[in-house]
Design an enzyme around this catalytic site. Sequence first.
Site, mmCIF file in Angstrom:
data_model
loop_
_atom_site.group_PDB
_atom_site.id
_atom_site.type_symbol
_atom_site.label_atom_id
_atom_site.label_comp_id
_atom_site.label_asym_id
_atom_site.label_seq_id
_atom_site.Cartn_x
_atom_site.Cartn_y
_atom_site.Cartn_z
ATOM 1 N N TYR A 27 -15.604 4.346 37.802
ATOM 2 C CA TYR A 27 -16.284 4.619 36.083
ATOM 3 C C TYR A 27 -16.769 5.885 35.659
ATOM 4 O O TYR A 27 -16.449 6.475 34.546
ATOM 5 C CB TYR A 27 -17.306 3.253 35.544
ATOM 6 N N ARG A 82 -12.675 11.592 30.359
ATOM 7 C CA ARG A 82 -12.690 11.447 29.152
ATOM 8 C C ARG A 82 -13.503 12.532 28.436
ATOM 9 O O ARG A 82 -13.121 13.412 27.356
ATOM 10 C CB ARG A 82 -13.601 9.925 28.654
ATOM 11 N N TYR A 99 -27.353 10.142 28.025
ATOM 12 C CA TYR A 99 -27.692 9.517 29.157
ATOM 13 C C TYR A 99 -28.137 10.678 30.279
ATOM 14 O O TYR A 99 -27.165 11.656 30.528
ATOM 15 C CB TYR A 99 -26.612 8.770 29.767
ATOM 16 N N ARG A 129 -22.850 3.935 19.500
ATOM 17 C CA ARG A 129 -22.997 2.332 19.590
ATOM 18 C C ARG A 129 -22.231 1.601 18.672
ATOM 19 O O ARG A 129 -21.937 0.293 18.935
ATOM 20 C CB ARG A 129 -24.521 2.272 19.303
ATOM 21 N N GLU A 163 -21.356 -7.946 28.881
ATOM 22 C CA GLU A 163 -21.249 -7.041 27.937
ATOM 23 C C GLU A 163 -20.469 -7.782 27.019
ATOM 24 O O GLU A 163 -19.833 -8.560 26.977
ATOM 25 C CB GLU A 163 -20.427 -5.979 28.431
HETATM 26 C C1 3EB Z 1 -23.736 1.066 28.203
HETATM 27 O O1 3EB Z 1 -24.269 0.700 27.032
HETATM 28 C C2 3EB Z 1 -22.845 0.050 28.700
HETATM 29 O O2 3EB Z 1 -18.063 4.214 28.691
HETATM 30 O O3 3EB Z 1 -16.996 3.706 26.822
HETATM 31 C C3 3EB Z 1 -20.777 0.350 26.928
HETATM 32 C C4 3EB Z 1 -19.797 0.836 25.955
HETATM 33 C C5 3EB Z 1 -20.770 0.938 28.158
HETATM 34 C C6 3EB Z 1 -18.710 1.856 26.098
HETATM 35 C C7 3EB Z 1 -17.846 3.514 27.552
HETATM 36 C C8 3EB Z 1 -19.771 1.749 28.276
HETATM 37 C C9 3EB Z 1 -18.799 2.172 27.357
HETATM 38 O O4 3EB Z 1 -23.805 2.100 28.511
HETATM 39 C C10 3EB Z 1 -21.683 0.305 28.969
#
Ligand code: 3EB
Length: 320
Positions: A116, A123, A176, A189, A296
């Site tokens: 991941y 990306r 992050y 989001r 999720e």
């Molecule tokens: C998070 O909130 C959970 O890498 O495109 C959610 C939606 C998550 C998209 C991505 C990862 C992705 O971090 C994981």
Amino acid sequence: MLGAIAFGAERPRVASPDFPFAWIDMPVLGASAVLEVWLSEQPVVRDDAQGIAAARNDEVLFGCVEIEQQESLDASTYLAYSRIFDFIDSREYGHLLRVWNYFPGINHDSGGLERYRRFCRGRHEAFVAKGRLVADDAPAACALGTRSGPLVVYFLAARRAGKRVENPRQLSAYHYPEQYGPRSPTFSRAMLASASPDALLFISGTAGIVGHETQHVGNAAEQARETVANVLAVIAEAREAGLRFAESGGRLSAKAYLRCPEFLPIVRDALARGFGPATEMVFLQADICRTDLLLEIEAVYAGTAPGKRAMWPAFVDTAA
Ligand code: 3EB
């Protein structure tokens, strides 16, 4: 028909469909297979090029790309996104609204880095290489683990930019800290599509994360409640941004990904209580991008304003 994606444990026997199509090797819980279809009430033209199967109307373009394993998942992902950006830029549908990412072994280690995290790196580098801003141009997205197959990326892109929506309960993913990988995930989001006469909200994959930390490790019921709280918080933010949620008689369609199928009753219950019984739901068994996440949820809210809708999702239950 803009495109269709089949989910299930067996490749469906579809005779060369005349729309973009892919199969995701991901078991459906409570059905043998499900088709996610993207429909348009406007005329659609096929437009395949550069390894991308695509179809578009005057406002939006649906595309799908499958990349067999390159020397690394970073390279596969970079290739997928570079092709997508080159393609949508050449067609002048340059704004990614929503991207779905599926590939096997999402939590597996590959040369000392989780797959991941390699995906996130590839990306991120493609975003930078193709002149995208990591925050401002981040689409709504999800990234899930399949059982087998290539990297499959499908997407909706638009002539006009959508409105990005974040969640005040969560740190934006593109911010992050480094503990989650060398490059942060490039997604927002949610995305409010403004290219359409009706309100359409794409809610990204959402999990039991507050700030940037996973909550309720090992407790599916609590993670489900936290996830619902996050989805509702995103919808509240989208209302601030102009979405007429619920008032417009629209419909919420959700996909729930469960790491362990035994949590299906718990998650189904939490979703029904959080979103109401009118929500259309599909449950899939998948690996989630953080090993401590048990589930999720992603969703699309589609309103019913008058006019010819540019894009419209539906789930079709297919018999075995
Ligand atoms: C998070 O909130 C959970 O890498 O495109 C959610 C939606 C998550 C998209 C991505 C990862 C992705 O971090 C994981």
